[in-house]
Design a protein around this motif. Structure first.
Motif: not given
Lengths: 417, 417
Positions: A37, A178, A190-191, A194-195, A202, A211-212, A221, B13, B16, B43, B48, B71-73, B111, B113-114
């Motif tokens: 954490y 894991l 990336e965006s 994600e779209d 979600r 995602p990264y 991952r 964390l 990666q 994270g 946190r 841009p992501t969640l 997009v 989210s950007n």
């Protein structure tokens, strides 16, 4: 089990070294199914170290320390933890014997400060150090676990992999670990990715989807906890199938490799060869390809033509494309095609990629920064050309152009275009 | 001012990626005279993250965040800080305009989210992002300073070096700040350089002398605290003169630039041109040279010849050097000379460097891993060749061979050989 990694060392806070231990331990703990954490770095200062222990104790039940087990005055980790726990310090005789014999083998006289490296917090389990002198410590105090590991990576890594991991597994009991699958994508940001997967991301619970972006590529991952690989595969299958179905135009690997590795592997399987004609990327594509061991089998070579003279002489680009009023110029679709075709014909390779453009910082030939053309010549097919308008600094533009050219090649190699 | 660096990102964390940002920032803050007491990694979890802010707020008066501005969640840093401070979020119009224009230039549709990347914590000073989209934030709230920087190093570094550092200097006021001189060396390792300067390093007080290695080169930073540049120059002068005197065979720059930048500058001053013939470095030297803006004036181009066929066809290396019993082979002094001379003659450049060798992982032509030959052809001079036996992995061997070749060229260019 929730873990916190505490790296101890003023050299980290001064930026003299990178905290690679935190990465190694994080990955190793994840493989044991232990969630990390927090990671903390604190200097060689007993008061601040005790404060860090106190904070970590509130929010984690496994504290993994690295650093501060050595012989010098500023090695304080063992003392700080003993003081925090209200415990004494005891000598670990086998470690002491090892240190003494090491000194006599070297013909040196024993330096008293080295005795510190054989000390344990009272009641701790000793962790063997096969590559150094400082003994590790493992303690479980009222359900909170403490691991004390050395700072030098070459001592820390084997100690973690061997004695520390074994001790942790005992503490965990027969729990689940894991398991992850890694998916790698090119030709999409990336965006954008994600779209495509927004509903899955979600609603994710188990498996999780993360995602990264890294080095001009995007990765996802997908992870789950399971007792063994078979159970993990069963739990991951549905999510993986869904992601594959939506992203097949971009998904180039299901392991953590760059696209150039996939290209070299695919060319090798198909027994086909590649050459490169680079202008604005200046050899970066060649450099990426030749990073991969075994690339010599399929990569014949490349030509970096920075001057118009080299483009004409080495690649046979016609002068009328490059010079004179009304000529399309070096940064043009026509030149990209001529470069790719000239390179392929000259080396008789199956494929030739060309990249020409303006990576900045200033406009060239009145073409804007970021304008790039990629050509792909293929034996027996019409040459393709793609125009890009990239943003970012010089290195960013070059890297994205290089990765995009490899993406185009991958599309051709795998029948996607 | 006491600082804490908070890197935000679950990928850290999970192990990666390595937290190189913490090192870069620690070093940069030290240069500004700011002490870093803690580094924390947390994270992508708002609760946190807020707890981490609360703890850092107790023990530091500068909180430097990296990551979580995308841009992501799961990019939550800005929201978490706003919530912690009880502030709103506002749109930074110039950043929004930049994002929209970037999308339209690419021909892609915007997009939604950007939009997130153009947001500021209410009242924050925007920090320009020259290499990406997410705008940085700087705030001083009741004497506690907050800096929000992006996670990708290629965006974070220029933002920290430019707008963020300038903003921090304003907060610090006209105190004595740290002034440094940077000396860059090639052709010598970190320990070799330390040997030359060991008495100076042992006795250092003010100025301080800190050697470190980076990317195949060695640097020394000489630092002192002073009210202004003039006072600093006076305090640094004696130490710098002493170091220059002892290291002139290796000292290629007195600023933080790589040797390829010095090479491009010197070639430009001398109005001389360069070409490259690379084998085992696979385009790395071309890539390094073309990283430098303006290199197109002096770098005509290069040829990467991975196959023997390309070496013969493109560089005119005689077949009898490469093939047949008793031939010296591709990895030989003779071939290095032929590659350099063939390249120089073909392009009519003033210099041509060649590199051929075995970067591993396996032996080739029965030559050991790490055996490398470098050739340097120069108009009107006899061609030089150097044999190296390098250690390390494939990338390390390639990088050291590439840097060594540039060192040889620098020696010739500056009349050192």
């Amino acid at each position: 089990m929730r873990a916190e990694i505490i790296a101890v060392g003023t050299e980290l806070l001064l930026g003299q070294i990178v905290n690679t231990n935190a990465q190694y331990l994080s990955r190793g703990l994840a493989e044991l199914g232990i969630d990390v954490y927090y990671q903390t770095v604190v200097g060689d200062n007993k008061e601040r170290l005790i404060q860090a222990i106190d904070i970590a104790r509130e929010r984690a039940d496994l504290l993994v320390f690295t650093g501060g087990l050595g012989p010098t005055l500023d090695d304080l980790t063992r003392d700080a933890l003993a003081e925090y726990l209200g415990r004494g310090i005891e000598l670990h005789e086998p470690s002491m014997a090892k240190i003494v014999s090491m000194f006599s083998a070297r013909g040196g006289s024993f330096v008293e400060s080295n005795r510190k490296q054989a000390l344990l917090v009272e009641g701790a389990t000793p962790l063997r150090n096969d590559t150094g002198l400082a003994v590790g410590n493992a303690l479980n105090v009222d359900g909170t676990c403490y691991l004390l590991l050395p700072g030098p990576p070459r001592e820390m890594k084997p100690m973690f992999d061997n004695d520390a991991s074994a001790w942790l597994k005992e503490q965990l009991g027969p729990a689940k670990t894991l398991h992850s699958a890694m998916l790698k994508f090119a030709g999409i940001g990336e965006s954008g990715l994600e779209d495509l997967l927004i509903d899955l991301i979600r609603e994710q619970q188990d498996p999780t989807i993360a995602p990264y972006a890294k080095e001009g590529e995007v990765a996802i991952r997908v992870s789950t906890k399971a007792a063994d690989a078979e159970e993990a595969a069963r739990k991951l299958a549905g999510t993986l199938t869904e992601i594959r179905g939506r992203t097949s135009s971009y998904l180039f690997a299901e392991e953590d490799v760059p696209i150039e590795a996939t290209i070299v592997r695919t060319l090798t399987e198909q027994q086909r060869t590649l050459t490169l004609a680079e202008s604005c990327t200046g050899g970066m594509v060649s450099e990426l390809i030749t990073t991969i061991p075994g690339s010599a089998v399929v990569f014949l070579g490349g030509i970096v033509t920075y001057s118009n003279g080299m483009k004409m002489k080495q690649l046979g680009v016609p002068a009328e494309l490059l010079e004179g009023p009304g000529a399309p110029g070096a940064i043009s679709a026509e030149t990209a095609v001529a470069m790719a075709e000239g390179m392929r014909a000259s080396a008789d390779s199956d494929f030739a990629l060309s990249i020409t453009g303006n990576a900045g910082p200033a406009a060239a030939e009145d073409k804007p920064v970021g304008l790039v053309y990629i050509g792909l010549a293929e034996r027996g097919r019409e040459t393709r050309v793609e125009q890009l308008q990239l943003s970012g600094d010089r290195e960013g533009i070059r890297l994205r152009a290089a990765k995009r050219s490899l993406y185009l090649l991958w599309q051709s190699l795998t029948g996607r275009c």
